[in-house]
Design a protein around this motif. Structure first.
Motif: not given
Length: 80
Positions: A22-23, A25-26, A29-30, A44-45, A47-48, A51
């Motif tokens: 999960a981390v 992925h963030l 992506n960012f 961004w939201w 993606t949050l 994850a």
């Protein structure tokens, strides 16, 4: 059903790996968006929100497969 869920929750290794996925992925992506290689498909939201869902499904499938990893699935006539 409750016993199966308790058994899956005992697999701490899969829970740790799911949190790492999960981390990652963030971060990926960012990071891709910061470098300018992002596809702009998700904001961004989104993606949050995605994850933890990705981490959950990773944990669910990995824990389920690990439960049966040591079982012998060879047909009886081919066993030695």
């Amino acid at each position: 059903m409750k016993d199966a869920i308790k058994e899956l929750l005992k697999d701490r290794r899969s829970l740790k790996e799911a949190a790492i996925v999960a981390v990652l992925h963030l971060v990926v992506n960012f990071g891709m968006h910061l470098v300018g290689w992002g596809n702009g498909m998700f904001s961004w939201w989104q993606t949050l929100l995605a994850a933890p869902v990705i981490g959950f499904f990773y944990w669910l499938f990995l824990s389920g497969f690990r439960r049966f990893a040591n079982e012998d699935v060879t047909p009886p006539k081919y066993r030695k």
